[in-house]
Enzyme design. Structure first.
Site: not given
Length: 506
Positions: A361-362, A445, A390, A416-417, A365
């Site tokens: 998910h990240d 998260d 990101h 997811h944000h 970054k």
């Protein structure tokens, strides 16, 4: 008519076990012919089965009987009855209308001039043509034996054909199974279906599937795991013998299918109500070869999935380490996502896919400059805009793949944000316009980040975390998912406690 037809020969086949009789239909308008034929063949036995007689006195009666009796082996058919060609009409109806190619048809006529043999044999699908004056008792028995042998062999070939079709269909069914338990369930179902090849079926079945975890007999019993079947069942002697011999075993009405590869050893045990035939064992051995191939495919798929999962976890850990997160964070997020999928009633395949995709998910970054990613203080407006990229970076990295896993992971990375009220980024999606996997990952998260120790902070107390989640219900988080988490909180906490971080700060 020759009087020798009245003589009953004492020579006949005997057997210790007499099964259901061969059905022979006598079609003749002379009652005496019925009586003499039945008397002559009264003690006749072929292949351990007697004869079961059926009687028709007209062509129409014969047609009616054939329409209701699909397993008649032989028709002894007169030509001239209510009409000069009544018998020939029966032949055409049986072959052309009823589409019955199996029954053997022998024409018996007392008026050969009415239906010349050459014409009849050339134009009608019959198996023999006899003048009634030819049929002495011995010749009649020879005729019956040859006809029944032909019928038996034709039916055997038909059963083999049907059996092979069932093996092909059954193999397709097991090759579609990817999970081991589903494979075991499907294999038992297909094995049971294969055993119903004959007219008599297995109506009562006891079946179990076992996975063997050790290779020596001494430890098999204590370490045998019942995959499918009666939870209280213990391996029978025939199962233990199959373990020792490491091969299929067939005993009366029981079968044990043994198949193994370097990763799995499975045993399938079925006990029915009738003895297994030679054809049953032949087809089951053939099917076993496909079971082993299918099991090997499962092993290779599991190996591929394990390797893929390990690689993804490692990538996730690299990303989280770069952003000063714990590697266990990605494992917990993956397990939380899997738990949510199961609580929502998604399929095992969807749950597994979500678990394997969420650690990425990240991943975006990686593209964030260190000066922004590792800045000790609060980000300014420009830095925050950089940080928010990101999500799009992660999507761009993953979305070009044709692999379903990475396609799902790209949607998680992108969404997811996003927030339920539309105030999230990068697209400002609202409510159910946010893909489900994004809504799930957004909640777990935050839940995990707040509840986990970091080198720069202690985990929040649980009550403080729950207060925040309740406050953000319907704003940041999907309200239904929040309710589902709170209703099953103990399961989420169990995952967190199992994979808890150790505080690395002061």
């Amino acid at each position: 008519m020759d009087d020798e037809i009245l003589i009953v020969d004492d020579e006949h086949e005997t057997a210790c076990h007499v099964r259901e009789g061969w059905k022979v239909l006598i079609v003749d308008d002379e009652p005496e012919v019925h009586r003499i034929t039945k008397m002559t063949l009264a003690q006749f036995i072929f292949d351990a089965r007697p004869i079961e007689f059926l009687h028709a006195y007209t062509g129409d009666e014969a047609i009616a009987i054939m329409a209701n009796e699909s397993d008649i082996a032989l028709i002894l058919l007169d030509v001239v009855m209510e009409t000069d060609n009544a018998g020939l009409n029966v032949v055409k109806h049986v072959r052309d209308v009823l589409q019955n190619p199996h029954v053997r048809i022998v024409l018996r006529t007392g008026q050969p001039g009415q239906a010349p043999e050459d014409d009849v044999v050339a134009n009608y699908d019959i198996n023999d043509y006899k003048d009634k004056t030819e049929l002495t008792s011995q010749k009649l028995r020879t005729l019956i034996r040859a006809s029944l042998r032909s019928y038996r062999d034709i039916r055997t070939l038909e059963h083999h054909r049907r059996g092979l079709e069932k093996v092909i269909a059954a193999s397709k069914g097991i090759f579609e199974k990817q999970a081991l338990k589903q494979f075991a369930e499907g294999t038992l179902e297909q094995l049971s279906a294969l055993l119903a090849l004959e007219e008599s079926s297995l109506y009562t079945l006891r079946h179990n599937a076992y996975e063997l975890r050790n290779s020596t007999l001494e430890t098999l019993l204590s370490n045998t795991v019942l995959l499918v079947g009666d939870d209280k069942a213990n391996p029978s002697d025939v199962v233990l013998e199959a373990m020792r011999q490491r091969q299929n075993l067939y005993r009366d009405n029981e079968l044990v299918i043994f198949c193994n590869n370097p990763r799995h050893s499975l045993i399938f045990h079925i006990e029915g109500t009738r003895p297994l035939s030679q054809m049953d064992t032949y087809l089951l051995n053939l099917f076993t070869e496909n079971i082993i191939i299918a099991l090997e495919n499962i092993r290779l798929n599991e190996l591929l999935a394990d390797n893929q999962r390990e690689i993804i976890y490692r990538i996730g850990e690299i990303v989280e380490t770069r952003s000063k997160e714990s590697g266990l964070h990605v494992k917990r997020v993956a397990l939380y996502c899997e738990l949510f999928a199961k609580l929502l009633g998604l399929s095992d395949e969807k749950a597994e896919l979500l678990k394997r995709a969420s650690p990425l998910h990240d991943i975006g970054k990686i593209g964030i400059p260190d000066a922004v990613l590792h800045k000790p203080g609060k980000l300014d407006a420009d830095e925050w805009e950089i940080m928010k990229t990101h999500a799009q970076i992660g999507y761009d990295m993953l979305s070009g793949s044709d692999i379903e896993l990475f396609q799902v992971a790209s949607q998680i990375a992108l969404n997811h944000h996003e927030k339920w009220d539309g105030s999230g980024y990068p697209q400002g999606l609202r409510e159910r316009n946010i893909p489900l996997e994004g809504r799930i990952t957004a909640l777990v998260d935050v839940f995990d980040a707040l509840g986990s120790d970091r080198c720069y902070k202690r985990a929040w107390p649980l009550d403080k975390i729950l207060t925040l989640i309740r406050e953000e219900k319907g704003r940041h988080f999907d309200p239904d998912l929040v309710d589902l988490m709170l209703a099953n909180l103990e399961h989420f906490l169990a995952i967190r406690d199992t994979y808890r971080d150790e505080f690395q700060g002061e």
